[in-house]
Write a protein that holds these residues in place. Sequence first.
Motif, PDB file in Angstrom:
ATOM      1  N   VAL A  64       0.856  -1.180   0.000  1.00 19.91           N
ATOM      2  CA  VAL A  64       0.000   0.000   0.000  1.00 19.91           C
ATOM      3  C   VAL A  64       0.901   1.241   0.000  1.00 19.91           C
ATOM      4  O   VAL A  64       1.907   1.284   0.713  1.00 19.91           O
ATOM      5  N   LEU A  65       0.539   2.244  -0.791  1.00 19.86           N
ATOM      6  CA  LEU A  65       1.341   3.456  -0.950  1.00 19.86           C
ATOM      7  C   LEU A  65       2.748   3.090  -1.435  1.00 19.86           C
ATOM      8  O   LEU A  65       2.918   2.099  -2.139  1.00 19.86           O
ATOM      9  N   ASP A  66       3.760   3.880  -1.057  1.00 23.56           N
ATOM     10  CA  ASP A  66       5.095   3.617  -1.605  1.00 23.56           C
ATOM     11  C   ASP A  66       5.921   2.635  -0.781  1.00 23.56           C
ATOM     12  O   ASP A  66       6.661   1.822  -1.328  1.00 23.56           O
ATOM     13  N   HIS A  67       5.771   2.654   0.545  1.00 22.23           N
ATOM     14  CA  HIS A  67       6.552   1.744   1.389  1.00 22.23           C
ATOM     15  C   HIS A  67       5.679   0.950   2.361  1.00 22.23           C
ATOM     16  O   HIS A  67       6.223   0.200   3.185  1.00 22.23           O
ATOM     17  N   ILE A  71       5.974   9.768   0.154  1.00 20.24           N
ATOM     18  CA  ILE A  71       5.976  10.885  -0.785  1.00 20.24           C
ATOM     19  C   ILE A  71       4.849  10.629  -1.780  1.00 20.24           C
ATOM     20  O   ILE A  71       4.871   9.615  -2.478  1.00 20.24           O
ATOM     21  N   PRO A  72       3.844  11.484  -1.845  1.00 20.25           N
ATOM     22  CA  PRO A  72       2.695  11.219  -2.720  1.00 20.25           C
ATOM     23  C   PRO A  72       3.100  11.079  -4.184  1.00 20.25           C
ATOM     24  O   PRO A  72       4.019  11.760  -4.653  1.00 20.25           O
ATOM     25  N   ALA A  73       2.410  10.202  -4.884  1.00 25.91           N
ATOM     26  CA  ALA A  73       2.561  10.134  -6.333  1.00 25.91           C
ATOM     27  C   ALA A  73       1.968  11.411  -6.928  1.00 25.91           C
ATOM     28  O   ALA A  73       1.067  12.019  -6.341  1.00 25.91           O
ATOM     29  N   PRO A  74       2.465  11.858  -8.074  1.00 26.26           N
ATOM     30  CA  PRO A  74       1.973  13.120  -8.664  1.00 26.26           C
ATOM     31  C   PRO A  74       0.458  13.186  -8.811  1.00 26.26           C
ATOM     32  O   PRO A  74      -0.134  14.245  -8.629  1.00 26.26           O
ATOM     33  N   GLU A  75      -0.175  12.048  -9.102  1.00 26.58           N
ATOM     34  CA  GLU A  75      -1.626  12.053  -9.295  1.00 26.58           C
ATOM     35  C   GLU A  75      -2.403  12.224  -7.996  1.00 26.58           C
ATOM     36  O   GLU A  75      -3.633  12.359  -8.007  1.00 26.58           O
ATOM     37  N   HIS A  76      -1.721  12.198  -6.856  1.00 26.23           N
ATOM     38  CA  HIS A  76      -2.386  12.389  -5.564  1.00 26.23           C
ATOM     39  C   HIS A  76      -1.917  13.669  -4.859  1.00 26.23           C
ATOM     40  O   HIS A  76      -2.128  13.831  -3.660  1.00 26.23           O
ATOM     41  N   LEU A  77      -1.332  14.565  -5.633  1.00 25.75           N
ATOM     42  CA  LEU A  77      -0.831  15.819  -5.080  1.00 25.75           C
ATOM     43  C   LEU A  77      -1.817  16.927  -5.458  1.00 25.75           C
ATOM     44  O   LEU A  77      -1.813  17.417  -6.588  1.00 25.75           O
ATOM     45  N   SER A  78      -2.673  17.282  -4.527  1.00 26.92           N
ATOM     46  CA  SER A  78      -3.762  18.218  -4.826  1.00 26.92           C
ATOM     47  C   SER A  78      -3.708  19.449  -3.935  1.00 26.92           C
ATOM     48  O   SER A  78      -3.150  19.433  -2.839  1.00 26.92           O
ATOM     49  N   GLU A 113       4.684  23.800  -9.957  1.00 29.41           N
ATOM     50  CA  GLU A 113       4.171  23.842  -8.587  1.00 29.41           C
ATOM     51  C   GLU A 113       4.242  22.461  -7.942  1.00 29.41           C
ATOM     52  O   GLU A 113       4.639  22.316  -6.786  1.00 29.41           O
ATOM     53  N   ALA A 114       3.858  21.428  -8.696  1.00 33.18           N
ATOM     54  CA  ALA A 114       3.927  20.058  -8.175  1.00 33.18           C
ATOM     55  C   ALA A 114       5.374  19.669  -7.883  1.00 33.18           C
ATOM     56  O   ALA A 114       5.676  19.077  -6.841  1.00 33.18           O
ATOM     57  N   ALA A 115       6.268  19.999  -8.794  1.00 32.61           N
ATOM     58  CA  ALA A 115       7.686  19.666  -8.609  1.00 32.61           C
ATOM     59  C   ALA A 115       8.256  20.375  -7.389  1.00 32.61           C
ATOM     60  O   ALA A 115       9.036  19.800  -6.614  1.00 32.61           O
ATOM     61  N   ARG A 116       7.854  21.640  -7.176  1.00 30.17           N
ATOM     62  CA  ARG A 116       8.330  22.400  -6.015  1.00 30.17           C
ATOM     63  C   ARG A 116       7.900  21.747  -4.705  1.00 30.17           C
ATOM     64  O   ARG A 116       8.711  21.593  -3.776  1.00 30.17           O
ATOM     65  N   VAL A 117       6.636  21.336  -4.638  1.00 33.10           N
ATOM     66  CA  VAL A 117       6.114  20.722  -3.416  1.00 33.10           C
ATOM     67  C   VAL A 117       6.792  19.379  -3.151  1.00 33.10           C
ATOM     68  O   VAL A 117       7.177  19.077  -2.009  1.00 33.10           O
ATOM     69  N   ASP A 169       9.743  18.414  -4.097  1.00 36.22           N
ATOM     70  CA  ASP A 169      11.134  18.675  -3.675  1.00 36.22           C
ATOM     71  C   ASP A 169      11.177  19.062  -2.196  1.00 36.22           C
ATOM     72  O   ASP A 169      12.048  18.602  -1.446  1.00 36.22           O
ATOM     73  N   ILE A 170      10.236  19.892  -1.765  1.00 37.33           N
ATOM     74  CA  ILE A 170      10.191  20.301  -0.352  1.00 37.33           C
ATOM     75  C   ILE A 170       9.941  19.095   0.547  1.00 37.33           C
ATOM     76  O   ILE A 170      10.603  18.927   1.587  1.00 37.33           O
ATOM     77  N   LEU A 171       8.989  18.245   0.167  1.00 37.33           N
ATOM     78  CA  LEU A 171       8.668  17.067   0.975  1.00 37.33           C
ATOM     79  C   LEU A 171       9.876  16.150   1.119  1.00 37.33           C
ATOM     80  O   LEU A 171      10.190  15.677   2.222  1.00 37.33           O
ATOM     81  N   ARG A 172      10.562  15.889   0.017  1.00 40.58           N
ATOM     82  CA  ARG A 172      11.736  14.997   0.068  1.00 40.58           C
ATOM     83  C   ARG A 172      12.866  15.623   0.878  1.00 40.58           C
ATOM     84  O   ARG A 172      13.477  14.965   1.727  1.00 40.58           O
ATOM     85  N   GLU A 173      13.155  16.905   0.610  1.00 39.53           N
ATOM     86  CA  GLU A 173      14.278  17.562   1.287  1.00 39.53           C
ATOM     87  C   GLU A 173      14.035  17.684   2.788  1.00 39.53           C
ATOM     88  O   GLU A 173      14.940  17.430   3.591  1.00 39.53           O
ATOM     89  N   ASP A 174      12.826  18.059   3.183  1.00 41.82           N
ATOM     90  CA  ASP A 174      12.525  18.187   4.616  1.00 41.82           C
ATOM     91  C   ASP A 174      12.618  16.843   5.323  1.00 41.82           C
ATOM     92  O   ASP A 174      13.135  16.747   6.445  1.00 41.82           O
ATOM     93  N   ALA A 175      12.096  15.794   4.679  1.00 43.08           N
ATOM     94  CA  ALA A 175      12.136  14.463   5.288  1.00 43.08           C
ATOM     95  C   ALA A 175      13.576  13.997   5.476  1.00 43.08           C
ATOM     96  O   ALA A 175      13.951  13.508   6.558  1.00 43.08           O
TER      97      ALA A 175
END
Length: 302
Positions: A39-42, A134-141, A159-163, A165-171
């Motif tokens: 389920v999800l990515d991991h 990290i959400p898949a692009p189709e679930h980034l709303s 905008e999607a790419a920016r968000v 990147d922030i999620l990955r970098e912060d994590a």
Amino acid sequence: MPLTPEQQAEIDELRAGARPTLRAVSEGMEKHLYLPHQVLDHGFVRVIDYMGDDAAITQAARVSYGRGTKTVNTDEGLIRYLMRHWHSTPFEMCEVKFHVKLPVFVARQWIRHRTANVNEYSARYSILDREFYIPAPEHLSAQSATNRQGRGALLEGAEAARVLDILREDAMRSYDHYESMLSDDGQKGLARELARMNLPANIYTQWYWKVDLHNLFHFLRLRADAHAQYEIRAYAETMCRIVADWVPFAYSAFEDYRLGGMQLSAKGIAVLKRRLAGETVTEETSGMSKGEWREFESAWEA
């Protein structure tokens, strides 16, 4: 596959060691025992143990032992009757224990269902893995403009790419600091129970979650609904497929009367009768609030 080598070895060993038993066995559930459903990515859901089957529900309803002279058809009919009339106790005779790996923010939403037994992986004693949702692009709303707890239009492009990147970098940065605080290389190292406070809510945790079928159906009715948050709905939909194999009669009734059905208020029934009699009923003449009317109308939309 989001399993450690040790977990996979344990699963292989358990699946290889079949044992004879006198207890009720659901053949549909046996094929799921111990196996992870991603389920999800991991994340994953897997069944660790279960008790009962469709027959356990009807036996409890009849307060008898064994199948007696009852047929499969009457068992199915009885289960549908029990579901239709909101009888709960017979469904409590079945239980299941899940092993779930899920993001912390999903776990905090899930734990609101206080009708299960839970034992969670403890970051006081153990070190959490470097795994984040990290959400898949189709679930980034974006935030919904009409629903405070819902999603709106899909984020796209820059905008999607920016968000993301922030999620990955912060994590990653938070986990780097977590490891640094725990390290005893040239320092004492912070206690695990304190270092964990800096971790983000999208890090993965794990738990064992044991629940009876009645309360599991309540969980699935809310969390497999189209209006539920996508991330917890993904887990609920996976569990729906498992339950459908475990107790096919009970799940079919649940799907018909709960997931696919709706409950009308007295005002709703009155409006429906008036419409069937040929009367044109509007929001103003219905006696319903705006919210009630909107939900009533949406039920009949094609």
